[in-house]
Design a protein around this motif. Structure first.
Motif, PDB file in Angstrom:
ATOM      1  N   ASP A  54       0.848  -1.192   0.000  1.00  0.00           N
ATOM      2  CA  ASP A  54       0.000   0.000   0.000  1.00  0.00           C
ATOM      3  C   ASP A  54       0.882   1.240   0.000  1.00  0.00           C
ATOM      4  N   VAL A  55       0.414   2.287  -0.651  1.00  0.00           N
ATOM      5  CA  VAL A  55       1.151   3.555  -0.653  1.00  0.00           C
ATOM      6  C   VAL A  55       0.239   4.689  -0.196  1.00  0.00           C
ATOM      7  N   CYS A  56       0.863   5.623   0.488  1.00  0.00           N
ATOM      8  CA  CYS A  56       0.177   6.810   0.998  1.00  0.00           C
ATOM      9  C   CYS A  56       0.914   8.008   0.383  1.00  0.00           C
ATOM     10  N   TYR A  57       0.197   8.962  -0.253  1.00  0.00           N
ATOM     11  CA  TYR A  57       0.876   9.951  -1.082  1.00  0.00           C
ATOM     12  C   TYR A  57       0.006  11.179  -1.340  1.00  0.00           C
ATOM     13  N   SER A  58       0.671  12.223  -1.802  1.00  0.00           N
ATOM     14  CA  SER A  58      -0.026  13.348  -2.434  1.00  0.00           C
ATOM     15  C   SER A  58       0.403  13.362  -3.902  1.00  0.00           C
ATOM     16  N   ILE A  59      -0.271  14.157  -4.711  1.00  0.00           N
ATOM     17  CA  ILE A  59      -0.013  14.178  -6.155  1.00  0.00           C
ATOM     18  C   ILE A  59       0.679  15.481  -6.511  1.00  0.00           C
ATOM     19  N   THR A  60       1.768  15.366  -7.277  1.00  0.00           N
ATOM     20  CA  THR A  60       2.521  16.546  -7.668  1.00  0.00           C
ATOM     21  C   THR A  60       2.814  16.499  -9.171  1.00  0.00           C
ATOM     22  N   GLU A  61       3.376  17.592  -9.647  1.00  0.00           N
ATOM     23  CA  GLU A  61       3.851  17.645 -11.025  1.00  0.00           C
ATOM     24  C   GLU A  61       5.372  17.526 -11.042  1.00  0.00           C
ATOM     25  N   ASN A  62       5.883  16.808 -12.011  1.00  0.00           N
ATOM     26  CA  ASN A  62       7.325  16.660 -12.171  1.00  0.00           C
ATOM     27  C   ASN A  62       7.719  17.180 -13.552  1.00  0.00           C
ATOM     28  N   GLU A  63       8.669  18.123 -13.565  1.00  0.00           N
ATOM     29  CA  GLU A  63       9.131  18.666 -14.842  1.00  0.00           C
ATOM     30  C   GLU A  63      10.498  18.081 -15.172  1.00  0.00           C
ATOM     31  N   TYR A  64      10.625  17.488 -16.345  1.00  0.00           N
ATOM     32  CA  TYR A  64      11.882  16.869 -16.762  1.00  0.00           C
ATOM     33  C   TYR A  64      12.105  17.115 -18.253  1.00  0.00           C
ATOM     34  N   ARG A  65      13.197  17.797 -18.554  1.00  0.00           N
ATOM     35  CA  ARG A  65      13.545  18.103 -19.941  1.00  0.00           C
ATOM     36  C   ARG A  65      12.413  18.809 -20.680  1.00  0.00           C
ATOM     37  N   GLY A  66      11.797  19.765 -19.982  1.00  0.00           N
ATOM     38  CA  GLY A  66      10.760  20.575 -20.594  1.00  0.00           C
ATOM     39  C   GLY A  66       9.386  19.950 -20.627  1.00  0.00           C
ATOM     40  N   LYS A  67       9.270  18.702 -20.168  1.00  0.00           N
ATOM     41  CA  LYS A  67       7.974  18.036 -20.163  1.00  0.00           C
ATOM     42  C   LYS A  67       7.476  17.884 -18.726  1.00  0.00           C
ATOM     43  N   THR A  68       6.180  18.108 -18.550  1.00  0.00           N
ATOM     44  CA  THR A  68       5.570  18.018 -17.229  1.00  0.00           C
ATOM     45  C   THR A  68       4.663  16.802 -17.167  1.00  0.00           C
ATOM     46  N   SER A  69       4.802  16.038 -16.079  1.00  0.00           N
ATOM     47  CA  SER A  69       3.954  14.857 -15.894  1.00  0.00           C
ATOM     48  C   SER A  69       3.572  14.749 -14.425  1.00  0.00           C
ATOM     49  N   LEU A  70       2.538  13.966 -14.162  1.00  0.00           N
ATOM     50  CA  LEU A  70       2.095  13.751 -12.786  1.00  0.00           C
ATOM     51  C   LEU A  70       2.929  12.657 -12.140  1.00  0.00           C
ATOM     52  N   GLN A  71       3.186  12.834 -10.831  1.00  0.00           N
ATOM     53  CA  GLN A  71       3.851  11.773 -10.091  1.00  0.00           C
ATOM     54  C   GLN A  71       3.326  11.760  -8.662  1.00  0.00           C
ATOM     55  N   LEU A  72       3.536  10.647  -7.985  1.00  0.00           N
ATOM     56  CA  LEU A  72       3.123  10.503  -6.601  1.00  0.00           C
ATOM     57  C   LEU A  72       4.271  10.934  -5.687  1.00  0.00           C
ATOM     58  N   PHE A  73       3.949  11.789  -4.741  1.00  0.00           N
ATOM     59  CA  PHE A  73       4.911  12.147  -3.705  1.00  0.00           C
ATOM     60  C   PHE A  73       4.606  11.222  -2.522  1.00  0.00           C
ATOM     61  N   ILE A  74       5.388  10.166  -2.388  1.00  0.00           N
ATOM     62  CA  ILE A  74       5.076   9.093  -1.446  1.00  0.00           C
ATOM     63  C   ILE A  74       5.380   9.522  -0.012  1.00  0.00           C
ATOM     64  N   ARG A  75       4.363   9.468   0.847  1.00  0.00           N
ATOM     65  CA  ARG A  75       4.549   9.779   2.263  1.00  0.00           C
ATOM     66  C   ARG A  75       4.988   8.545   3.055  1.00  0.00           C
ATOM     67  N   ASP A  76       4.463   7.378   2.667  1.00  0.00           N
ATOM     68  CA  ASP A  76       4.794   6.154   3.405  1.00  0.00           C
ATOM     69  C   ASP A  76       4.411   4.942   2.563  1.00  0.00           C
ATOM     70  N   ILE A  77       5.044   3.814   2.875  1.00  0.00           N
ATOM     71  CA  ILE A  77       4.791   2.547   2.183  1.00  0.00           C
ATOM     72  C   ILE A  77       4.601   1.469   3.241  1.00  0.00           C
ATOM     73  N   LYS A  78       3.579   0.618   3.043  1.00  0.00           N
ATOM     74  CA  LYS A  78       3.325  -0.449   4.014  1.00  0.00           C
ATOM     75  C   LYS A  78       3.093  -1.770   3.306  1.00  0.00           C
TER      76      LYS A  78
END
Length: 574
Positions: free
Chosen positions: A545-569
């Motif tokens: 299980d993962v616990c997270y918030s959702i953020t944007e990640n910019e890499y080489r001019g492209k933006t995509s969604l990623q999970l900012f993981i708070r904890d893993i169980k």
């Protein structure tokens, strides 16, 4: 340290369904709104589209008529006015706000910030002497003063009038000022109680403008200062604070004052979409550093500056104060942690009380927070000042630190604060007995749950629910802050796609690629900082299980969604 995930109350299902249909949003979005007390279309409209016209009538605040009348009299008679405020960010932004507005209206106006070390918090006798000796007749006190009964009574006898703009809890007796503006007074009917000190000052200026037919745009142009106070003082971002923060962020991102622009530049966030988090971690600490290392008046000087060259010089100086602060913070925190690690008895205690006469008074509050994060128990960090032990305390979830310290009041010279943070002063010889008694109180009152870090989860969702539209609506929940935090989600039963890896200089972080079984949503990326100890779990081939918030990640001019993981169980399999 193992963390507990607690799922927030999910709201009444019929309300969620109705709101989902009315707004044409997913059930998850509707649930997040209901959790925030928003149940109707109009309430959602006000939440997503704050308006300055939604601000309350300032004259609903007790004593506002008196405060405006006294200010009008001072303007009419061209009295000498002193704008007074605390040395923290809320105080210095409050003073900058009031001084900037009033300066064109007075021939004789100054500001005064007390010295953290020689004068301390609140209204100081030195400031009253200064005002009396230099012919001032009106002092406008911001972010302090609500408990200064004797000092303001003395000032009154010396011909000094006070207007107090405060937001702290009052005692039974309030000072004999001309006007006391504080929405937390029991007999004040102002609808919103959680304004910052700068926010209360803003309401005084709003009332003055309304009464004197001054365009409100003049004070709206100062909302960048107000949002810095709201973010830095960690007040709830709800109701009126949300409106002020929303428009303050617009101002700080489009056309901040010269001084704030300088701070933004030295903080390295120019050109970014500045958020509440940027203020808390990058702007606020720099403004605070002046008062911690040298003097808080430097922060006011830069905030009221209208000269770019002078502002740039001040910015460099303030940034150097911040570098000194960071070094002191790091070194003293390490000293404190080493003291605990080297003492087995102290390591096993339920509280931390540490004293070192050489620690810098300006950073003991920060160090107390760091040590609390590490050992997660009520913590007090003390140093020597003027022959006494003085310091700061920080608490953990649901433990009333202020009340616990109060039970030791016979050992103290003074103390103040609230449930989660406090300051105290005591004789050095009383430290051993205070440490013993405080530990006894904490051991008796601290619950097992309070000793474990908790992550509050807004909602369970599947990864397949996360798409650009979902995130676009989620971003409109901003500005985020107390009582409107960034939503945290949990997803159960996910797997490593086979490409997750450890990253970072010391391989301390995890770069995750996650998939859901039986769901054709592709691979979802995530980042988990300082969680490399979970690498064996996620690569075991078993679900987790993962616990997270959702953020944007910019890499080489492209933006995509990623999970900012708070904890893993580990996933329980029955």
């Amino acid at each position: 340290m193992e963390k507990i995930w607690t799922l927030k109350r999910q709201g009444e299902s019929n309300e969620i369904k109705h709101l989902s249909a009315a707004l044409n949003v997913s059930m998850t979005i509707a649930r997040l709104l209901v959790q925030r007390g928003i149940t109707t279309f109009n309430e959602a409209k006000a939440f997503f589209r704050p308006r300055l016209s939604d601000l309350h009538d300032p004259f609903l605040m007790k004593d506002m008529e008196k405060a405006v009348a006294r200010l009008e009299m001072a303007v009419a008679n061209q009295e000498k006015v002193l704008v007074y405020g605390d040395y923290d960010v809320d105080g210095t932004t409050s003073v900058a706000l009031m001084y900037t507005f009033l300066k064109p209206r007075f021939e004789h106006i100054e500001y005064y910030i007390p010295d953290r070390y020689s004068e301390g918090y609140g209204i100081s006798p030195q400031s009253i002497n200064y005002a009396a000796d230099n012919g001032f007749s009106l002092i406008i006190a911001l972010d302090c003063g609500i408990k200064a009964v004797e000092k303001i009574a003395d000032a009154r006898e010396r011909g000094l009038d006070f207007v107090i703009c405060d937001h702290h809890n009052p005692d039974e007796e309030v000072p004999p000022a001309v006007a006391v503006l504080d929405p937390k007074q029991p007999d004040c009917n102002y609808p919103y109680k959680e304004l910052s000190g700068c926010g209360v000052g803003f309401k005084l200026l709003q009332a003055y403008c309304q009464k004197n037919n001054i365009e409100l745009e003049e004070i709206y142009d100062l909302l960048d200062l107000v949002v810095v106070s709201i973010a830095s003082d960690i007040v709830p971002i709800t109701g009126e604070n949300r409106v002020l923060a929303y428009y303050g962020l617009k101002k700080i991102n489009s056309n901040p004052g010269i001084g704030l622009q300088t701070i933004i530049n030295v903080a390295g966030i120019n050109g970014n979409d500045i958020t509440i988090s940027d203020i808390v971690f990058k702007i606020g600490p720099r403004l605070n550093a002046s008062g911690r290392i040298e003097h808080g008046k430097k922060s006011v000087q830069i905030l009221v500056s209208n000269d770019e060259d002078k502002s740039d010089l001040l910015g460099e100086e303030i940034d150097s104060f911040n570098e000194i602060r960071k070094t002191l913070d790091r070194d003293i925190t390490q000293d404190a942690l080493d003291m605990i690690e080297k003492d087995p008895e102290m390591k096993d205690m339920n509280s931390t009380v540490l004293y070192n006469r050489d620690w810098h008074k300006g950073v003991v509050g920060i160090v107390a927070s760091r040590v609390t994060e590490q050992f997660y128990r009520p913590t007090i960090i003390l140093t020597e000042s003027n022959g006494l032990a003085t310091g700061s305390a920080r608490s953990v979830k649901d433990f009333d630190l202020y009340e616990a310290i109060g039970q030791c009041s016979d050992l103290l010279e003074s103390y103040g604060g609230h449930m989660y943070a406090a300051g105290l002063t005591l004789r050095i010889e009383n430290i051993p007995e205070f440490r013993r008694r405080f530990e006894e109180i904490v051991t008796t009152q601290l619950t097992d749950l309070s000793q474990v870090q908790t992550i509050e989860v807004d909602s369970k969702i599947t990864l397949s629910e996360i798409n650009p539209r979902f995130y676009r609506i989620l971003k409109q929940f901003a500005p985020f802050g107390p009582h409107n935090m960034t939503p945290v989600f949990m997803t159960e039963d996910v797997f490593d796609a086979g490409t997750s890896r450890m990253v970072g200089k010391n391989q301390e972080h995890l770069k995750l690629d996650l998939v859901e079984p039986d769901v054709h949503s592709g691979i979802f990326p995530g980042i988990a900082f300082n969680q490399s100890d979970k690498f064996d779990l996620i690569t075991s081939g078993l679900p987790f299980d993962v616990c997270y918030s959702i953020t944007e990640n910019e890499y080489r001019g492209k933006t995509s969604l990623q999970l900012f993981i708070r904890d893993i169980k580990k996933r329980d399999i029955f």
